[in-house]
Write a protein that holds these residues in place. Structure first.
Motif, mmCIF file in Angstrom:
data_model
loop_
_atom_site.group_PDB
_atom_site.id
_atom_site.type_symbol
_atom_site.label_atom_id
_atom_site.label_comp_id
_atom_site.label_asym_id
_atom_site.label_seq_id
_atom_site.Cartn_x
_atom_site.Cartn_y
_atom_site.Cartn_z
ATOM 1 N N LEU A 1 0.589 -2.700 9.499
ATOM 2 C CA LEU A 1 -0.225 -1.695 8.814
ATOM 3 C C LEU A 1 0.621 -0.510 8.360
ATOM 4 O O LEU A 1 0.396 0.054 7.280
ATOM 5 C CB LEU A 1 -1.351 -1.227 9.733
ATOM 6 N N VAL A 2 1.595 -0.130 9.158
ATOM 7 C CA VAL A 2 2.504 0.956 8.762
ATOM 8 C C VAL A 2 3.282 0.558 7.510
ATOM 9 O O VAL A 2 3.442 1.358 6.575
ATOM 10 C CB VAL A 2 3.472 1.304 9.912
ATOM 11 N N GLU B 1 3.272 2.382 3.838
ATOM 12 C CA GLU B 1 4.512 2.821 3.192
ATOM 13 C C GLU B 1 4.594 2.286 1.765
ATOM 14 O O GLU B 1 5.039 2.985 0.847
ATOM 15 C CB GLU B 1 5.720 2.357 4.008
ATOM 16 N N LYS B 2 4.172 1.035 1.572
ATOM 17 C CA LYS B 2 4.186 0.452 0.235
ATOM 18 C C LYS B 2 3.214 1.183 -0.683
ATOM 19 O O LYS B 2 3.531 1.478 -1.841
ATOM 20 C CB LYS B 2 3.817 -1.034 0.314
ATOM 21 N N VAL B 3 2.037 1.492 -0.177
ATOM 22 C CA VAL B 3 1.048 2.222 -0.970
ATOM 23 C C VAL B 3 1.590 3.600 -1.351
ATOM 24 O O VAL B 3 1.438 4.051 -2.493
ATOM 25 C CB VAL B 3 -0.275 2.357 -0.190
ATOM 26 N N VAL C 1 -5.694 4.999 -3.641
ATOM 27 C CA VAL C 1 -6.412 5.819 -2.658
ATOM 28 C C VAL C 1 -7.278 4.921 -1.779
ATOM 29 O O VAL C 1 -7.341 5.087 -0.552
ATOM 30 C CB VAL C 1 -7.281 6.884 -3.360
ATOM 31 N N GLY C 2 -7.931 3.945 -2.405
ATOM 32 C CA GLY C 2 -8.751 3.010 -1.641
ATOM 33 C C GLY C 2 -7.930 2.174 -0.676
ATOM 34 O O GLY C 2 -8.333 1.968 0.480
ATOM 35 N N TYR C 3 -6.771 1.680 -1.131
ATOM 36 C CA TYR C 3 -5.906 0.892 -0.248
ATOM 37 C C TYR C 3 -5.439 1.741 0.936
ATOM 38 O O TYR C 3 -5.411 1.280 2.077
ATOM 39 C CB TYR C 3 -4.680 0.374 -1.003
ATOM 40 N N ASN C 4 -5.062 2.981 0.641
ATOM 41 C CA ASN C 4 -4.590 3.875 1.694
ATOM 42 C C ASN C 4 -5.691 4.134 2.724
ATOM 43 O O ASN C 4 -5.430 4.146 3.938
ATOM 44 C CB ASN C 4 -4.124 5.194 1.087
ATOM 45 N N THR C 5 -6.907 4.317 2.243
ATOM 46 C CA THR C 5 -8.028 4.563 3.149
ATOM 47 C C THR C 5 -8.263 3.373 4.067
ATOM 48 O O THR C 5 -8.425 3.527 5.288
ATOM 49 C CB THR C 5 -9.307 4.862 2.349
ATOM 50 N N PHE C 6 -8.266 2.183 3.486
ATOM 51 C CA PHE C 6 -8.516 0.982 4.292
ATOM 52 C C PHE C 6 -7.452 0.807 5.370
ATOM 53 O O PHE C 6 -7.767 0.621 6.556
ATOM 54 C CB PHE C 6 -8.548 -0.260 3.404
ATOM 55 N N TYR C 7 -6.182 0.865 4.975
ATOM 56 C CA TYR C 7 -5.108 0.634 5.940
ATOM 57 C C TYR C 7 -5.006 1.763 6.964
ATOM 58 O O TYR C 7 -4.673 1.525 8.131
ATOM 59 C CB TYR C 7 -3.775 0.447 5.212
ATOM 60 N N ALA D 1 -6.966 -8.189 12.650
ATOM 61 C CA ALA D 1 -5.892 -8.766 11.846
ATOM 62 C C ALA D 1 -6.460 -9.686 10.764
ATOM 63 O O ALA D 1 -5.983 -9.693 9.625
ATOM 64 C CB ALA D 1 -4.922 -9.538 12.732
ATOM 65 N N GLN D 2 -7.488 -10.444 11.100
ATOM 66 C CA GLN D 2 -8.114 -11.328 10.119
ATOM 67 C C GLN D 2 -8.800 -10.519 9.021
ATOM 68 O O GLN D 2 -8.735 -10.867 7.832
ATOM 69 C CB GLN D 2 -9.137 -12.235 10.804
ATOM 70 N N LYS D 3 -9.438 -9.423 9.415
ATOM 71 C CA LYS D 3 -10.083 -8.545 8.434
ATOM 72 C C LYS D 3 -9.052 -7.963 7.473
ATOM 73 O O LYS D 3 -9.274 -7.913 6.254
ATOM 74 C CB LYS D 3 -10.820 -7.419 9.159
ATOM 75 N N VAL D 4 -7.921 -7.542 8.019
ATOM 76 C CA VAL D 4 -6.852 -6.983 7.191
ATOM 77 C C VAL D 4 -6.287 -8.050 6.259
ATOM 78 O O VAL D 4 -6.029 -7.797 5.076
ATOM 79 C CB VAL D 4 -5.737 -6.400 8.084
#
Length: 277
Positions: free
Chosen positions: A57-58, A62-64, A94-100, A120-123
């Motif tokens: 997740l980190v 970082e990619k986002v 912004v949405g990707y950052n919020t989810f992760y 992990a499956q949800k991610v």
């Protein structure tokens, strides 16, 4: 920018710049290894799985953050299609950052291995259905403008080298036409690179963010075998332009890289001819 720097940059762009995925493959393998390792206690399995998920997740965050920075640094005239897509893609990020971020904040609260595997499956599902299709389009959007800058620099370099060779021929310091083959090759490479980049740009700027999966991923997956066997040049690129703009960009950047290699070859030959080496 020095030639060596350009070549290194192009090698990076051609080699890994087209792969925007934040892969959880290692974490998938980790879960399998944990489940199969009978020497681990239940607590050890749990802690190892939770730690692996947190690290994944980190990396995603970082990619986002990097993509957000890349987009912020690219300026477009107000009212243009580029400006419109930039704004839409920034909202997606912004949405990707919020989810992760929420997933990462949840990780320390997980109390058992089953809970870790469920998150992990949800991610993973989110990555496959939402993140990867969107980010691939963002990466292509960013790369098409980076490639424009790289091509402009290469073209300016080519014009200077051509002028220098003409001067040396006029002065009788080198034989006339000795570099004609290389000059013609460079001209072809850069012309094709520009054509390929333009085709990719037209596709990328026409894509609607919410249509990303249908426009690129779905079609690409059904014709992957044909594309892999097709020699991609300016002439053949038209056949696959609707499928893989990143392939057009990859080939375009590869052409520029080849042009720089010829620049270096000409430079070394001129130095030898003039007795500078």
């Amino acid at each position: 920018m020095k030639r060596t720097t350009i070549l290194i940059l192009l090698a990076i762009l051609v080699g890994i710049g087209m792969n925007p995925r934040v892969s959880f493959a290692q974490e998938d393998e980790l879960f399998i290894a944990i489940n199969q390792d009978e020497s681990l206690t239940e607590t050890e399995r749990f802690e190892m799985a939770k730690d692996g998920l947190g690290k994944a997740l980190v990396l995603a965050l970082e990619k986002v953050a990097q993509l957000t920075s890349d987009l912020d640094n690219r300026q477009f005239d107000e009212g243009t299609r580029g400006a419109e897509l930039k704004a839409l893609y920034l909202l997606d990020l912004v949405g990707y950052n919020t989810f992760y971020s929420e997933a990462l904040a949840t990780t320390p609260t997980l109390e058992n291995l089953e809970a870790v595997q469920a998150l992990a499956q949800k991610v993973k599902d989110y990555r496959d259905t939402t993140y990867t299709p969107g980010v691939e389009n963002i990466v292509e959007f960013v790369l098409v403008f980076y490639s424009e800058d790289v091509l402009k620099t290469a073209t300016e370099r080519f014009e200077k080298i051509s002028a220098d060779i003409e001067k040396l021929e006029t002065l009788g310091l080198i034989d006339a036409g000795v570099f004609t083959e290389q000059i013609n090759s460079i001209n072809t490479l850069l012309t094709d690179a520009g054509d390929l980049r333009l085709q990719a740009s037209e596709i990328i700027l026409a894509v609607q963010p919410q249509e990303a999966t249908t426009t690129v991923e779905t079609i690409a997956s059904s014709t992957e075998a044909e594309i892999d066997t097709l020699p991609l040049t300016a002439e053949t690129a038209e056949v696959v332009e609707e499928v893989a703009p990143r392939m057009l960009l990859q080939t375009s950047l590869g052409n520029v890289k080849s042009a720089y290699e010829l620049f270096l070859e000409i430079s070394n030959s001129v130095k030898v001819t003039l007795g500078l080496e």
